[in-house]
Design a protein around this motif. Structure first.
Motif, PDB file in Angstrom:
ATOM      1  N   LYS A  57       0.802  -1.220   0.000  1.00 35.02           N
ATOM      2  CA  LYS A  57       0.000   0.000   0.000  1.00 35.02           C
ATOM      3  C   LYS A  57       0.838   1.276   0.000  1.00 35.02           C
ATOM      4  O   LYS A  57       0.334   2.352   0.302  1.00 35.02           O
ATOM      5  N   ASN A  58       2.108   1.173  -0.364  1.00 32.14           N
ATOM      6  CA  ASN A  58       2.994   2.336  -0.319  1.00 32.14           C
ATOM      7  C   ASN A  58       3.526   2.714  -1.697  1.00 32.14           C
ATOM      8  O   ASN A  58       4.673   3.124  -1.853  1.00 32.14           O
ATOM      9  N   GLY A  59       2.662   2.555  -2.714  1.00 32.28           N
ATOM     10  CA  GLY A  59       3.053   2.948  -4.057  1.00 32.28           C
ATOM     11  C   GLY A  59       3.899   1.935  -4.790  1.00 32.28           C
ATOM     12  O   GLY A  59       4.524   2.266  -5.800  1.00 32.28           O
ATOM     13  N   GLU A  60       3.915   0.701  -4.303  1.00 30.08           N
ATOM     14  CA  GLU A  60       4.670  -0.331  -5.013  1.00 30.08           C
ATOM     15  C   GLU A  60       3.977  -0.683  -6.330  1.00 30.08           C
ATOM     16  O   GLU A  60       2.778  -0.470  -6.491  1.00 30.08           O
ATOM     17  N   PHE A  61       4.719  -1.258  -7.240  1.00 29.96           N
ATOM     18  CA  PHE A  61       4.201  -1.681  -8.538  1.00 29.96           C
ATOM     19  C   PHE A  61       4.414  -3.181  -8.649  1.00 29.96           C
ATOM     20  O   PHE A  61       5.522  -3.686  -8.450  1.00 29.96           O
ATOM     21  N   GLY A  62       3.324  -3.918  -8.954  1.00 28.13           N
ATOM     22  CA  GLY A  62       3.374  -5.378  -8.936  1.00 28.13           C
ATOM     23  C   GLY A  62       4.539  -5.998  -9.682  1.00 28.13           C
ATOM     24  O   GLY A  62       5.239  -6.866  -9.138  1.00 28.13           O
ATOM     25  N   PRO A  63       4.810  -5.614 -10.943  1.00 28.75           N
ATOM     26  CA  PRO A  63       5.948  -6.209 -11.650  1.00 28.75           C
ATOM     27  C   PRO A  63       7.285  -6.013 -10.940  1.00 28.75           C
ATOM     28  O   PRO A  63       8.163  -6.884 -11.024  1.00 28.75           O
ATOM     29  N   ASP A  64       7.441  -4.897 -10.231  1.00 28.85           N
ATOM     30  CA  ASP A  64       8.683  -4.686  -9.484  1.00 28.85           C
ATOM     31  C   ASP A  64       8.802  -5.663  -8.317  1.00 28.85           C
ATOM     32  O   ASP A  64       9.867  -6.234  -8.072  1.00 28.85           O
ATOM     33  N   VAL A  65       7.705  -5.847  -7.584  1.00 24.25           N
ATOM     34  CA  VAL A  65       7.726  -6.756  -6.439  1.00 24.25           C
ATOM     35  C   VAL A  65       8.059  -8.177  -6.895  1.00 24.25           C
ATOM     36  O   VAL A  65       8.886  -8.873  -6.295  1.00 24.25           O
ATOM     37  N   VAL A  66       7.428  -8.593  -7.972  1.00 28.99           N
ATOM     38  CA  VAL A  66       7.629  -9.947  -8.478  1.00 28.99           C
ATOM     39  C   VAL A  66       9.057 -10.153  -8.970  1.00 28.99           C
ATOM     40  O   VAL A  66       9.707 -11.161  -8.653  1.00 28.99           O
ATOM     41  N   SER A  67       9.571  -9.219  -9.738  1.00 29.51           N
ATOM     42  CA  SER A  67      10.935  -9.364 -10.265  1.00 29.51           C
ATOM     43  C   SER A  67      11.974  -9.273  -9.151  1.00 29.51           C
ATOM     44  O   SER A  67      13.010  -9.952  -9.216  1.00 29.51           O
ATOM     45  N   ASP A  68      11.719  -8.474  -8.126  1.00 27.13           N
ATOM     46  CA  ASP A  68      12.621  -8.445  -6.964  1.00 27.13           C
ATOM     47  C   ASP A  68      12.673  -9.814  -6.292  1.00 27.13           C
ATOM     48  O   ASP A  68      13.741 -10.280  -5.870  1.00 27.13           O
ATOM     49  N   TYR A  69      11.511 -10.451  -6.194  1.00 24.58           N
ATOM     50  CA  TYR A  69      11.449 -11.774  -5.567  1.00 24.58           C
ATOM     51  C   TYR A  69      12.303 -12.767  -6.360  1.00 24.58           C
ATOM     52  O   TYR A  69      13.056 -13.565  -5.774  1.00 24.58           O
ATOM     53  N   ILE A  70      12.192 -12.719  -7.680  1.00 23.81           N
ATOM     54  CA  ILE A  70      12.989 -13.617  -8.515  1.00 23.81           C
ATOM     55  C   ILE A  70      14.476 -13.364  -8.330  1.00 23.81           C
ATOM     56  O   ILE A  70      15.272 -14.306  -8.170  1.00 23.81           O
ATOM     57  N   CYS A  71      14.867 -12.114  -8.341  1.00 20.45           N
ATOM     58  CA  CYS A  71      16.285 -11.781  -8.188  1.00 20.45           C
ATOM     59  C   CYS A  71      16.816 -12.237  -6.826  1.00 20.45           C
ATOM     60  O   CYS A  71      17.930 -12.760  -6.722  1.00 20.45           O
ATOM     61  N   ASP A  72      16.021 -12.060  -5.783  1.00 16.65           N
ATOM     62  CA  ASP A  72      16.429 -12.516  -4.448  1.00 16.65           C
ATOM     63  C   ASP A  72      16.547 -14.043  -4.418  1.00 16.65           C
ATOM     64  O   ASP A  72      17.455 -14.595  -3.789  1.00 16.65           O
ATOM     65  N   PHE A  73      15.620 -14.725  -5.085  1.00 14.00           N
ATOM     66  CA  PHE A  73      15.679 -16.187  -5.139  1.00 14.00           C
ATOM     67  C   PHE A  73      16.962 -16.653  -5.829  1.00 14.00           C
ATOM     68  O   PHE A  73      17.644 -17.576  -5.347  1.00 14.00           O
ATOM     69  N   MET A  74      17.292 -16.052  -6.945  1.00 13.32           N
ATOM     70  CA  MET A  74      18.499 -16.461  -7.662  1.00 13.32           C
ATOM     71  C   MET A  74      19.753 -16.186  -6.833  1.00 13.32           C
ATOM     72  O   MET A  74      20.686 -16.991  -6.830  1.00 13.32           O
ATOM     73  N   GLU A  75      19.766 -15.071  -6.153  1.00 16.57           N
ATOM     74  CA  GLU A  75      20.913 -14.744  -5.286  1.00 16.57           C
ATOM     75  C   GLU A  75      21.063 -15.787  -4.186  1.00 16.57           C
ATOM     76  O   GLU A  75      22.164 -16.261  -3.905  1.00 16.57           O
ATOM     77  N   ALA A  76      19.954 -16.172  -3.569  1.00 12.84           N
ATOM     78  CA  ALA A  76      20.005 -17.122  -2.453  1.00 12.84           C
ATOM     79  C   ALA A  76      20.373 -18.525  -2.898  1.00 12.84           C
ATOM     80  O   ALA A  76      20.859 -19.328  -2.093  1.00 12.84           O
ATOM     81  N   ASN A  77      20.159 -18.830  -4.174  1.00 11.11           N
ATOM     82  CA  ASN A  77      20.377 -20.201  -4.665  1.00 11.11           C
ATOM     83  C   ASN A  77      21.431 -20.271  -5.761  1.00 11.11           C
ATOM     84  O   ASN A  77      21.444 -21.212  -6.554  1.00 11.11           O
TER      85      ASN A  77
END
Length: 460
Positions: free
Chosen positions: A180-200
């Protein structure tokens, strides 16, 4: 430090010879640094954008919208000229994940048969860490992604349908999360992917990225001057409408930006050479969008079995394994993705003939591959006996109702060839396609009883 002046002088002025002398004297053990070998199990990233035909992509000759990151994938890899999706989102999602034509496993819109095996199931069983992020639309609740093989997920339209763009509502690893703080869905999703790749990054991973964008609602993105970070902040459900073309350019550019974000992360992690990236779109562009393309106005054909509903971009990029800048005419449909992923990962499943698709790995290696035609069974709601069925190659298409078209000359399918087939140059080829279609129609009839039962079980 040194045992003699001569040895010291040797080290100072003749280093290579001195190292040899040191080794002979047992005073030095060389450190051998081996070059990094390719991983036995490469990473695999499958990206599928939502509602974008090939006419919108620079690498296919479009000059309407900038798509530098998708174009870069094509420049660094292989571009397929004759790739076709299903005409609509759920049918494409079912087919790409299972490797099976819809006549054998499609139940209804918004559902994936809970009993099926996906490419994620197979790779997870083979030791891959698996992730899906983006648009779901396949039912199953919070447990659904895990049952279909995904260890981690960040999804829209899993348990509800709030905003997917400004101030989105997503389901993330078993929880509904509202931003609810002005986030944009595609950004949230792509951040999740990038974090996943970093962790693995130290283990083989599969990322399936069925993108949220650029499907309507067409809205200003955070890169557009009309962006409103407060938009839909208090809405529980995503409002309808917003299907006009005003912000289509912005949506395409942001879609491309998200692709670049994932590829850049692979570069940052030094994983590009160990990663096969497949990019495509789930169906043709929405019908309100008209794009100047190859000398004509090309209207999007989403939900149509015509070319503008199914002809999508398809790119494979794997530096060091796929020749950069290659363009191929091989026929591709979404049933081919599962066996491709499976073969690249070095995984076998039994029985091998359970899949309808044929692996693209030989094409990646410059070898021949036998796929003479593409088959399509399409009925949005899965109603048996009401589906459109056709078989096609790069030029001709034949339908179960008997009509036939030269789709190169007649992409809008306005001139049925059937009345003038006798003695024509196309007659033999169309006869072959009719035989192929008859084989698939027989398979459809065999599957009808089972699929009707599943429709009754899961609601029709």
């Amino acid at each position: 430090m040194f045992s003699s002046p001569a040895l010291a002088r040797c080290l100072a002025f003749r280093m290579p010879s001195c190292l040899s002398l040191l080794m002979l004297l047992g005073l030095f053990t060389p450190i051998v640094i081996a070059e990094a070998a390719p991983r036995e199990k490469p990473n695999i990233v499958v990206i599928m954008a939502d509602d974008i035909g090939y006419e919108c992509l620079g690498c296919y000759g479009s000059q309407a919208y900038p798509t530098p990151n998708i174009d870069r994938l094509a420049k660094e890899g292989m571009r397929f000229e004759n790739a076709h999706s299903q005409p609509l989102c759920t049918p494409s999602r079912v087919q790409i994940m299972t490797g099976i034509y819809n006549n054998r496993n499609y139940i209804r819109f918004g559902l994936l048969d809970p009993s099926v095996t996906t490419f994620a199931n197979v790779l997870r069983d083979a030791g891959y860490e698996t992730c899906i992020a983006g648009k779901w639309q396949l039912g199953g609740g919070f447990e659904g992604p895990g049952k279909f093989g995904f260890d981690h997920y960040c999804l829209w339209q899993l348990t509800r349908r709030p905003s997917r763009y400004p101030n989105p509502g997503l389901e993330i690893d078993g929880k509904e999360v509202d931003f609810k703080n002005g986030e944009f869905g595609p950004d949230v999703v792509s951040d999740y992917i990038c974090d996943f790749m970093e962790a693995n990054k130290e283990k083989p991973f599969l990322v399936y990225y069925p993108m949220i964008a650029p499907h309507w609602p067409f809205l200003p993105t955070p890169d557009h001057p009309d962006w409103d970070p407060a938009m839909w902040r208090d809405e529980k459900s995503e409002p309808g409408g917003f299907k006009g073309p005003k912000y289509w350019d912005a949506m395409v550019q942001y879609t491309d930006k998200m692709v670049g974000k994932v590829i850049n992360k692979l570069d940052e992690l030094k994983l590009r050479g160990d990663t096969l990236v497949l990019w495509t779109g789930d169906n043709g562009t929405y019908t309100s969008i008209v794009t100047p393309f190859h000398g004509r106005d090309y209207r999007g054909g989403k939900a149509s079995t015509k070319d503008n509903g199914t002809h999508v971009g398809f790119i494979a990029s794997w530096p060091g394994q796929i020749e950069a800048g290659s363009v191929v005419s091989d026929l591709v449909d979404f049933s081919d993705v599962f066996p491709t992923v499976q073969e690249v990962a070095g995984v076998e499943t039994e029985p091998k003939d359970a899949l309808d698709g044929i692996s693209l790995k030989p094409v990646f290696e410059g070898k021949p591959r036998e796929k003479d035609f593409i088959y399509c069974w399409y009925q949005r709601d899965g109603q048996r006996g009401k589906a459109s069925q056709h078989v096609r190659d790069a030029r001709y298409k034949v339908y179960a109702d008997g009509k036939a078209y030269d789709v190169l000359k007649d992409p809008l399918e306005e001139n049925d060839l059937t009345p003038s087939l006798a003695g024509s140059e196309s007659a033999d080829r169309i006869a072959e396609l009719r035989k192929a279609l008859a084989r698939h129609e027989a398979i459809t009839q065999q599957a009808d009883a089972k699929q009707k039962q599943l429709r009754q079980k899961f609601g029709n």
